[in-house]
Design a protein around this motif. Structure first.
Motif, mmCIF file in Angstrom:
data_model
loop_
_atom_site.group_PDB
_atom_site.id
_atom_site.type_symbol
_atom_site.label_atom_id
_atom_site.label_comp_id
_atom_site.label_asym_id
_atom_site.label_seq_id
_atom_site.Cartn_x
_atom_site.Cartn_y
_atom_site.Cartn_z
ATOM 1 N N PHE A 35 0.829 -1.200 0.000
ATOM 2 C CA PHE A 35 0.000 0.000 0.000
ATOM 3 C C PHE A 35 0.869 1.257 0.000
ATOM 4 N N THR A 36 1.880 1.283 0.855
ATOM 5 C CA THR A 36 2.770 2.437 0.953
ATOM 6 C C THR A 36 3.533 2.653 -0.347
ATOM 7 N N GLU A 37 4.022 1.580 -0.943
ATOM 8 C CA GLU A 37 4.737 1.692 -2.217
ATOM 9 C C GLU A 37 3.821 2.213 -3.322
ATOM 10 N N ALA A 38 2.600 1.718 -3.365
ATOM 11 C CA ALA A 38 1.647 2.176 -4.382
ATOM 12 C C ALA A 38 1.335 3.657 -4.195
ATOM 13 N N CYS A 39 1.213 4.097 -2.956
ATOM 14 C CA CYS A 39 0.962 5.515 -2.687
ATOM 15 C C CYS A 39 2.139 6.371 -3.152
ATOM 16 N N ALA A 40 3.343 5.905 -2.895
ATOM 17 C CA ALA A 40 4.537 6.654 -3.300
ATOM 18 C C ALA A 40 4.642 6.741 -4.822
ATOM 19 N N ARG A 41 4.388 5.616 -5.507
ATOM 20 C CA ARG A 41 4.432 5.636 -6.975
ATOM 21 C C ARG A 41 3.326 6.526 -7.537
ATOM 22 N N ARG A 42 2.153 6.455 -6.945
ATOM 23 C CA ARG A 42 1.026 7.295 -7.383
ATOM 24 C C ARG A 42 1.382 8.773 -7.238
ATOM 25 N N ASP A 43 1.947 9.135 -6.103
ATOM 26 C CA ASP A 43 2.314 10.530 -5.869
ATOM 27 C C ASP A 43 3.405 10.994 -6.830
ATOM 28 N N ALA A 44 4.387 10.137 -7.098
ATOM 29 C CA ALA A 44 5.470 10.487 -8.022
ATOM 30 C C ALA A 44 4.929 10.685 -9.438
ATOM 31 N N LEU A 45 4.061 9.793 -9.889
ATOM 32 C CA LEU A 45 3.467 9.930 -11.219
ATOM 33 C C LEU A 45 2.628 11.204 -11.313
ATOM 34 N N HIS A 46 1.901 11.494 -10.264
ATOM 35 C CA HIS A 46 1.088 12.704 -10.237
ATOM 36 C C HIS A 46 1.984 13.936 -10.356
#
Length: 60
Positions: A35-46
C-alpha cells in the motif's frame, strides 16, 4: 521529442497513475508495504504529470 511521442508519454503516465490509484486503496490489500509503495508511486506519477502540464503552460 516530437509531439506524438510527448502525447504517448503523457498517456502512458496517466495509465500508470490510474493503475497505482487502484493499488493505493487501503481496503484492496492487507499488505502495508504494498500500500505504501503504491501511494509513493502514485504521488510520483502525479508530480510528473503536473510538471508536464506546467511546462506546456509555460510554452504557451
Amino acid at each position: 521529442m516530437d509531439t506524438t511521442q510527448w502525447e504517448e508519454l503523457k498517456q502512458w503516465l496517466k495509465q500508470q497513475l490510474d493503475a497505482q490509484k487502484a493499488l493505493a486503496d487501503p481496503y484492496a490489500t492487507t499488505n502495508t508495504y504494498a500500500f505504501t509503495e503504491a501511494c509513493a508511486r502514485r504521488d510520483a506519477l502525479h508530480d510528473v504529470l503536473a510538471h508536464i502540464d506546467l511546462m506546456e503552460l509555460k510554452a504557451i
